[in-house]
Every structure is written in C-alpha cells, then in structure tokens.
Design a protein around this motif. Structure first.
Motif, PDB file in Angstrom:
ATOM      1  N   PHE A 299       0.837  -1.208   0.000  1.00 50.21           N
ATOM      2  CA  PHE A 299       0.000   0.000   0.000  1.00 50.21           C
ATOM      3  C   PHE A 299       0.867   1.250   0.000  1.00 50.21           C
ATOM      4  N   ARG A 300       0.593   2.170  -0.912  1.00 45.29           N
ATOM      5  CA  ARG A 300       1.292   3.457  -0.933  1.00 45.29           C
ATOM      6  C   ARG A 300       0.263   4.573  -0.924  1.00 45.29           C
ATOM      7  N   LEU A 301       0.617   5.732  -0.400  1.00 46.87           N
ATOM      8  CA  LEU A 301      -0.297   6.869  -0.436  1.00 46.87           C
ATOM      9  C   LEU A 301      -0.294   7.432  -1.847  1.00 46.87           C
ATOM     10  N   MET A 302      -1.343   7.176  -2.599  1.00 46.48           N
ATOM     11  CA  MET A 302      -1.387   7.692  -3.969  1.00 46.48           C
ATOM     12  C   MET A 302      -1.527   9.210  -3.936  1.00 46.48           C
ATOM     13  N   GLY A 303      -0.866   9.862  -4.885  1.00 46.08           N
ATOM     14  CA  GLY A 303      -0.880  11.322  -4.889  1.00 46.08           C
ATOM     15  C   GLY A 303       0.207  11.916  -4.014  1.00 46.08           C
ATOM     16  N   PHE A 304       1.045  11.005  -3.427  1.00 47.42           N
ATOM     17  CA  PHE A 304       2.163  11.480  -2.592  1.00 47.42           C
ATOM     18  C   PHE A 304       3.492  11.062  -3.212  1.00 47.42           C
ATOM     19  N   GLY A 305       4.477  11.882  -3.099  1.00 48.54           N
ATOM     20  CA  GLY A 305       5.813  11.555  -3.603  1.00 48.54           C
ATOM     21  C   GLY A 305       5.977  11.963  -5.045  1.00 48.54           C
ATOM     22  N   HIS A 306       7.234  12.151  -5.434  1.00 48.26           N
ATOM     23  CA  HIS A 306       7.506  12.552  -6.820  1.00 48.26           C
ATOM     24  C   HIS A 306       8.989  12.337  -7.097  1.00 48.26           C
ATOM     25  N   ARG A 307       9.301  11.921  -8.316  1.00 45.21           N
ATOM     26  CA  ARG A 307      10.701  11.674  -8.664  1.00 45.21           C
ATOM     27  C   ARG A 307      11.520  12.963  -8.591  1.00 45.21           C
ATOM     28  N   TYR A 352       8.818   9.401   8.482  1.00 46.34           N
ATOM     29  CA  TYR A 352       8.952   8.556   7.289  1.00 46.34           C
ATOM     30  C   TYR A 352       8.816   9.405   6.037  1.00 46.34           C
ATOM     31  N   PHE A 353       7.818  10.268   5.969  1.00 51.67           N
ATOM     32  CA  PHE A 353       7.569  11.086   4.786  1.00 51.67           C
ATOM     33  C   PHE A 353       8.558  12.243   4.704  1.00 51.67           C
ATOM     34  N   ILE A 354       8.872  12.809   5.862  1.00 57.56           N
ATOM     35  CA  ILE A 354       9.801  13.962   5.875  1.00 57.56           C
ATOM     36  C   ILE A 354      11.171  13.502   5.387  1.00 57.56           C
ATOM     37  N   PRO A 360       2.501  16.029  -1.173  1.00 60.28           N
ATOM     38  CA  PRO A 360       1.404  15.841  -2.140  1.00 60.28           C
ATOM     39  C   PRO A 360       1.856  16.275  -3.540  1.00 60.28           C
ATOM     40  N   ASN A 361       1.478  15.502  -4.558  1.00 57.40           N
ATOM     41  CA  ASN A 361       1.770  15.905  -5.935  1.00 57.40           C
ATOM     42  C   ASN A 361       0.473  16.305  -6.632  1.00 57.40           C
ATOM     43  N   ILE A 362       0.555  16.576  -7.907  1.00 60.65           N
ATOM     44  CA  ILE A 362      -0.605  17.136  -8.636  1.00 60.65           C
ATOM     45  C   ILE A 362      -1.827  16.255  -8.528  1.00 60.65           C
ATOM     46  N   ASP A 363      -1.609  14.945  -8.383  1.00 58.17           N
ATOM     47  CA  ASP A 363      -2.759  14.032  -8.393  1.00 58.17           C
ATOM     48  C   ASP A 363      -3.520  13.997  -7.080  1.00 58.17           C
ATOM     49  N   ILE A 383      -8.617  13.231 -18.570  1.00 52.63           N
ATOM     50  CA  ILE A 383      -8.494  14.687 -18.386  1.00 52.63           C
ATOM     51  C   ILE A 383      -7.015  15.077 -18.408  1.00 52.63           C
ATOM     52  N   PHE A 384      -6.191  14.231 -17.779  1.00 47.18           N
ATOM     53  CA  PHE A 384      -4.731  14.455 -17.785  1.00 47.18           C
ATOM     54  C   PHE A 384      -4.232  14.442 -19.247  1.00 47.18           C
ATOM     55  N   VAL A 385      -4.729  13.497 -20.057  1.00 45.79           N
ATOM     56  CA  VAL A 385      -4.346  13.422 -21.482  1.00 45.79           C
ATOM     57  C   VAL A 385      -4.710  14.714 -22.204  1.00 45.79           C
ATOM     58  N   GLY A 387      -5.076  17.735 -21.024  1.00 47.65           N
ATOM     59  CA  GLY A 387      -4.184  18.830 -20.621  1.00 47.65           C
ATOM     60  C   GLY A 387      -2.773  18.648 -21.150  1.00 47.65           C
ATOM     61  N   ARG A 388      -2.260  17.397 -21.119  1.00 48.92           N
ATOM     62  CA  ARG A 388      -0.844  17.133 -21.436  1.00 48.92           C
ATOM     63  C   ARG A 388      -0.530  17.036 -22.914  1.00 48.92           C
ATOM     64  N   THR A 389      -1.536  16.871 -23.766  1.00 45.72           N
ATOM     65  CA  THR A 389      -1.279  16.714 -25.212  1.00 45.72           C
ATOM     66  C   THR A 389      -0.453  17.855 -25.778  1.00 45.72           C
TER      67      THR A 389
HETATM   68  C1  SDX Z   1       2.888  12.110 -11.904  1.00 47.28           C
HETATM   69  O1  SDX Z   1       7.550  12.625 -13.435  1.00 47.28           O
HETATM   70  C2  SDX Z   1       6.598  13.510 -13.519  1.00 47.28           C
HETATM   71  O2  SDX Z   1       6.819  14.684 -13.724  1.00 47.28           O
HETATM   72  C3  SDX Z   1       5.181  12.935 -13.355  1.00 47.28           C
HETATM   73  C4  SDX Z   1       4.044  13.940 -13.208  1.00 47.28           C
HETATM   74  C5  SDX Z   1       3.810  14.726 -14.495  1.00 47.28           C
HETATM   75  O3  SDX Z   1       3.271  15.851 -14.404  1.00 47.28           O
HETATM   76  O4  SDX Z   1       4.098  14.165 -15.583  1.00 47.28           O
HETATM   77  O5  SDX Z   1       4.344  14.855 -12.140  1.00 47.28           O
HETATM   78  C6  SDX Z   1       2.723  13.230 -12.882  1.00 47.28           C
HETATM   79  O6  SDX Z   1       3.074  10.997 -12.329  1.00 47.28           O
HETATM   80  C7  SDX Z   1       2.884  12.403 -10.419  1.00 47.28           C
HETATM   81  C8  SDX Z   1       3.165  11.145  -9.552  1.00 47.28           C
HETATM   82  C9  SDX Z   1       1.868  10.361  -9.428  1.00 47.28           C
HETATM   83  N1  SDX Z   1       2.117   9.033  -8.763  1.00 47.28           N
HETATM   84  C10 SDX Z   1       1.709   8.811  -7.509  1.00 47.28           C
HETATM   85  O7  SDX Z   1       1.190   9.644  -6.767  1.00 47.28           O
HETATM   86  C11 SDX Z   1       1.917   7.368  -7.055  1.00 47.28           C
HETATM   87  C12 SDX Z   1       2.482   7.341  -5.618  1.00 47.28           C
HETATM   88  N2  SDX Z   1       3.868   7.845  -5.678  1.00 47.28           N
HETATM   89  C13 SDX Z   1       4.922   6.913  -5.847  1.00 47.28           C
HETATM   90  O8  SDX Z   1       4.651   5.687  -6.388  1.00 47.28           O
HETATM   91  C14 SDX Z   1       6.300   7.517  -6.081  1.00 47.28           C
HETATM   92  O9  SDX Z   1       6.434   8.541  -5.203  1.00 47.28           O
HETATM   93  C15 SDX Z   1       6.648   7.976  -7.477  1.00 47.28           C
HETATM   94  C16 SDX Z   1       6.458   6.896  -8.479  1.00 47.28           C
HETATM   95  C17 SDX Z   1       5.815   9.155  -7.861  1.00 47.28           C
HETATM   96  C18 SDX Z   1       8.126   8.398  -7.464  1.00 47.28           C
HETATM   97  O10 SDX Z   1       8.857   7.256  -7.220  1.00 47.28           O
HETATM   98  P1  SDX Z   1      10.479   7.297  -7.166  1.00 47.28           P
HETATM   99  O11 SDX Z   1      11.010   8.649  -7.428  1.00 47.28           O
HETATM  100  O12 SDX Z   1      10.980   6.190  -8.009  1.00 47.28           O
HETATM  101  O13 SDX Z   1      10.745   7.074  -5.672  1.00 47.28           O
HETATM  102  P2  SDX Z   1      10.847   5.655  -4.962  1.00 47.28           P
HETATM  103  O14 SDX Z   1       9.732   4.774  -5.457  1.00 47.28           O
HETATM  104  O15 SDX Z   1      12.257   5.184  -5.098  1.00 47.28           O
HETATM  105  O16 SDX Z   1      10.522   6.021  -3.428  1.00 47.28           O
HETATM  106  C19 SDX Z   1      11.538   6.519  -2.570  1.00 47.28           C
HETATM  107  C20 SDX Z   1      11.099   6.065  -1.176  1.00 47.28           C
HETATM  108  C21 SDX Z   1      10.821   4.569  -1.086  1.00 47.28           C
HETATM  109  O17 SDX Z   1      11.019   4.186   0.273  1.00 47.28           O
HETATM  110  P3  SDX Z   1      12.468   3.456   0.650  1.00 47.28           P
HETATM  111  O18 SDX Z   1      12.655   2.329  -0.352  1.00 47.28           O
HETATM  112  O19 SDX Z   1      13.500   4.543   0.528  1.00 47.28           O
HETATM  113  O20 SDX Z   1      12.270   2.965   2.083  1.00 47.28           O
HETATM  114  O21 SDX Z   1       9.850   6.712  -0.838  1.00 47.28           O
HETATM  115  C22 SDX Z   1       8.853   5.727  -0.651  1.00 47.28           C
HETATM  116  C23 SDX Z   1       9.346   4.456  -1.337  1.00 47.28           C
HETATM  117  O22 SDX Z   1       8.770   3.303  -0.726  1.00 47.28           O
HETATM  118  N3  SDX Z   1       7.638   6.235  -1.277  1.00 47.28           N
HETATM  119  C24 SDX Z   1       6.417   6.154  -0.764  1.00 47.28           C
HETATM  120  C25 SDX Z   1       5.586   6.812  -1.674  1.00 47.28           C
HETATM  121  N4  SDX Z   1       6.308   7.257  -2.717  1.00 47.28           N
HETATM  122  C26 SDX Z   1       7.583   6.895  -2.468  1.00 47.28           C
HETATM  123  N5  SDX Z   1       5.948   5.598   0.384  1.00 47.28           N
HETATM  124  C27 SDX Z   1       4.610   5.704   0.606  1.00 47.28           C
HETATM  125  N6  SDX Z   1       3.727   6.324  -0.241  1.00 47.28           N
HETATM  126  C28 SDX Z   1       4.189   6.885  -1.391  1.00 47.28           C
HETATM  127  N7  SDX Z   1       3.350   7.499  -2.202  1.00 47.28           N
END
Ligand code: SDX
Length: 422
Positions: A299-307, A352-354, A360-363, A383-385, A387-389
């Motif tokens: 389980f991951r928090l969707m809408g959280f985290g970003h590369r 953990y998150f800090i 939070p990301n755009i989603d 809708i994302f498609v 906007g992004r086209t």
């Molecule tokens: C978009 O790239 C872009 O620009 C994309 C986008 C765009 O406009 O085109 O911004 C749109 O895709 C936004 C992202 C939408 N996806 C989500 O919200 C899905 C949830 N997020 C994750 O799956 C993740 O954060 C990613 C995929 C977005 C980023 O993944 P990374 O950069 O490969 O990071 P990672 O998976 O290596 O995570 C690093 C750590 C890990 O923990 P450890 O192995 O270090 O212990 O952070 C953890 C991960 O487990 N982690 C999360 C998490 N996201 C990362 N833990 C819990 N919940 C999460 N959401």
C-alpha cells in the motif's frame, strides 16, 4: 570549457569529460564519449540522474518546488492566463497577443471535429473497454487519416499537426466518455471556448442544453493548464523515444497516453479518489498512513511523492487553494476533502515522509475537483491526457529540430548466462 576527471582506481587511468552548463538547474556531465574512452556504460535504472536531452520548454526545480513553462511561473499562468494562452506559449515560446489568441482559438474550434470513421472505431469497442485503451486507440487511428504527417518537413506543417491534435483531443475524450455509457456522441459546439466545449460534449443530450457554470469552466481550464507539460516525465520520454524512430507523431502520442495510464504516473489521480473512498473516515487515516510506511505492505499513499519534487509540487498548492476557493460553489465532497487534508497533515509531520521528501503531488487534489465537476473517476486520466497533449506535441516538435537528435537506444548491464553450447 569546465571538465570533470574520472579515475579508474583499478589501473589509475584518468578520463576527462566536459561539463555543460544549463540556463537553470544542475550542470550536466557530457558522457557521450564515455563508452568510446572507457569501454564502460553508466548505470542508472529509471534515469534518476540522467538528462536525456536539452530543452527550453519547461523547467522544474524539485528542491524549491518551482515549475516554469517557457520561463513563466506556473502560479502566474494558472491564476492569470487561460489554457489556450498556455498552449500558444508552449507551442511558440511566446504568450499570444489578443489578436493572436482570438485567431488561435478560432483555429482550434474549427479543427475540433473528427472524421466520422472514428465513430465506427468507438462502436467496435466492447462495453467495458477501459477509457485509456479507447483513447490511445483513437489517437493512433487518427494517424490513418493524416498520413502526410509522417513526412513533416517544416515548422508550419508541424504547427498544423500540433494544433490539429490539440483541437481534436477533447472531442475524442468526450467521445470516450459517451461510449463508456452508451450515450449519443455530441459534436463540438464552435461557439464555446475550449474548456466549456469539453464540458458541453460531456453533458449535453440532443436538443437538451446542459448547465455549465463559469466556475466550472475556470476550474477545468486551470486543471488543463497545470497538466500541460512537465519536462521529461515517463509519458513525455515515451513520446520522444517513439518519435526518435521517425514514427508518425500521433503514434508517438498514443504511446505517451499508454505510458500515462499507469497508476505510478497519470493513473494516480483515479487511485487517489479510490483510496480516499477506501479510507472512508478521518478516523481511519492513521491506520492507512502506517500501512503506507510499512515496507512489507504494498500500500502506498497515492498522490504522494515525486521523482523530481522533494518539496511541495507547486501544482498541488494551486489545486489546494482552488479547492478552498471554489469548494462551496463547486459542491466539493467535504468528507473526502477532510480525509485528504488529514492525510496531508499527518504525513507532513511524520518522519517517514519527511525523511523521504514525500509531499502531495498534482494528483492528490485534482480528483476532488474533477469529482465536483461530475467527471467520473475512470475519466480522470483522460483529463490528464487532454491537458498534457500540448506538452507532448511541443516536446515532439522540439525533438524534430534538435541538432543532437538520435534514436533513443539505451544499453544495459548484462547479468545473464555466459555463452554455452546446446
Ligand atoms: C505524476 O515525473 C513527472 O513529472 C510525473 C508527473 C507529471 O506531471 O508528468 O508529475 C505526474 O506521475 C505524479 C506522480 C503520481 N504518482 C503517484 O502519486 C503514485 C504514488 N507515488 C509513488 O509511487 C512515487 O512517489 C513515485 C512513483 C511518484 C516516485 O517514485 P520514485 O522517485 O521512483 O521514488 P521511490 O519509489 O524510489 O521512493 C523513494 C522512497 C521509497 O522508500 P524506501 O525504499 O526509501 O524505504 O519513498 C517511498 C518508497 O517506498 N515512497 C512512498 C511513496 N512514494 C515513495 N511511500 C509511501 N507512499 C508513497 N506514495
């Protein structure tokens, strides 16, 4: 020219590589001669430290949480310009004058119709077809109607190709929605603006005028702007990779749509709402946050985290503010909003998150607004498609004119069996 020296400590060999400077952001090490000089590859799964191209379209500062389209702050564009202003800016590099915007708008309105044959394609889909599968098929099918786009030779032809697909995408998106529910297709109404026309094609019935408020049009227009481009994300990189082989531009866009489908990318917006509904109450939030932290729980928090963003995604900030401003007028689901706010509050104070810079990301918020616009979850990534086209096709055009353009063909680290006899 600045340079960096690589020392192989197995034999003290030294290799020098140029450092290239950007206008903004990190310097890059030019490793194009690395294999020739060292006989080695770099190793970077997921391309976390790899710049695949030079681009002057969009700049992201992940540490600051900054996003610029052609140098303009995303907050300035979202708050003071229309989505069509932003499309024109991305396509041409400059914001349109009043006259240019009127001409651009009129051109897109006239190009918003699709060949009647596309309707036959939609009729061939099964009732439960996923909207993203229908959308990528329809965009790929468009290449059969515009085969001259395969031999595009100049800027003007590229602009026509780009405006054609930007104009038709909302129509295909609305057709996708209508096909999902088996309701009659509604043609574009060229008297309506881009975002209003999309809501019209989604809501109208033959001989029945739908209600569409200015607040709804503004909210959707802002969402399109926030999704317009985002440098070399997974779907844009896919478009560039397919485009690098010389494939039809609409085939490249179709590939981008399929890349966006994944829940780690564009599919996250739909997953966020499903997740808020699953959590169901703010009393359950802590339990789910703990699950997101558990390495043994998928389980991951969707809408959280970003590369890239290791701070707030600026687009999430804008959507959060828009939600607060419009939630009463739009009739936003307050229960889901409270759950989202509780998640954000808890996560942003949790080690953990800090420690992982997860914000939070755009989603995270977009789905709450789209739900209030009566757009079903299954249509969120569509809708994302829409906007992004404009971003995908702008990046496609930039690649065509890039003097450093090469076919995208990464290498690998082979860990398979040594040669063996039968
Ligand atoms: C978009 O790239 C872009 O620009 C994309 C986008 C765009 O406009 O085109 O911004 C749109 O895709 C936004 C992202 C939408 N996806 C989500 O919200 C899905 C949830 N997020 C994750 O799956 C993740 O954060 C990613 C995929 C977005 C980023 O993944 P990374 O950069 O490969 O990071 P990672 O998976 O290596 O995570 C690093 C750590 C890990 O923990 P450890 O192995 O270090 O212990 O952070 C953890 C991960 O487990 N982690 C999360 C998490 N996201 C990362 N833990 C819990 N919940 C999460 N959401």
């Amino acid at each position: 020219m600045a340079s960096i020296t690589l020392i192989d400590n197995r034999n003290a060999e030294r290799y020098e590589f140029d450092i290239l400077h950007p206008t903004l952001g990190p310097d890059v090490i030019d490793i194009r001669t690395l294999y020739k000089k060292t006989g080695m590859f770099t190793y970077d799964p997921g391309f976390t430290s790899t710049a695949s191209c030079s681009s002057d379209i969009t700049y992201i500062d992940g540490e600051k949480g900054q996003l610029l389209y052609r140098g303009y702050e995303i907050s300035d564009l979202a708050n003071h310009k229309s989505y069509l202003d932003v499309c024109y800016l991305l396509l041409t590099g400059t914001l349109p004058s009043t006259t240019q915007l009127i001409d651009f708008d009129n051109e897109l309105r006239k190009r918003s119709f699709v060949h009647e044959g596309i309707k036959e394609l939609y009729k061939s889909f099964p009732d439960k077809a996923h909207p993203m599968a229908m959308m990528s098929s329809a965009v790929s099918a468009l290449s059969t109607f515009y085969y001259e786009h395969l031999t595009i030779g100049n800027k003007e032809e590229m602009q026509i190709m780009a405006r054609r697909i930007i104009a038709k995408i909302p129509t295909l998106a609305a057709f996708t929605y209508r096909r999902m529910y088996g309701i009659p297709f509604i043609y574009p109404d060229i008297e309506r603006s881009f975002s209003e026309n999309f809501l019209y094609m989604m809501r109208a019935y033959p001989h029945a005028e739908p209600e569409i408020s200015e607040v709804e049009i503004r909210a959707l227009d802002t969402i399109f702007t926030l999704h317009a481009d985002h440098e070399q994300n997974a779907s844009t990189s896919t478009v560039r990779s397919v485009a690098s082989t010389g494939a039809h531009p609409y085939a490249a866009l179709s590939a981008g749509i399929n890349a966006l489908w994944g829940r780690a990318h564009g599919g996250a917006n739909e997953s966020v709402i499903a997740q808020l509904e699953l959590i169901g109450s703010i009393d359950n939030v802590e339990t789910f946050v703990e699950r997101a932290k558990d390495p043994d729980d998928s389980f991951r928090l969707m809408g959280f985290g970003h590369r890239v963003y290791k701070n707030f995604d600026p687009r999430a900030r804008i959507l959060s503010a828009l939600l607060h401003e419009l939630k009463d007028e739009l009739g936003v689901n307050n229960e889901l909003l409270e759950i989202a706010q509780r998640i954000e509050h808890i996560a942003l104070e949790d080690e953990y998150f800090i420690s992982r810079n997860l914000y939070p990301n755009i989603d995270f918020y977009s789905g709450l607004i789209l739900t209030a616009l009566k757009i079903p979850k299954s249509m969120f990534t569509i809708i994302f498609v829409v906007g992004r086209t404009v971003g995908w096709v702008t990046q496609w055009m930039e690649l065509q004119e890039d003097s450093e353009k090469k076919i995208a063909r990464p290498r690998q680290r082979y860990i398979g069996p040594l040669q063996r006899e039968l």
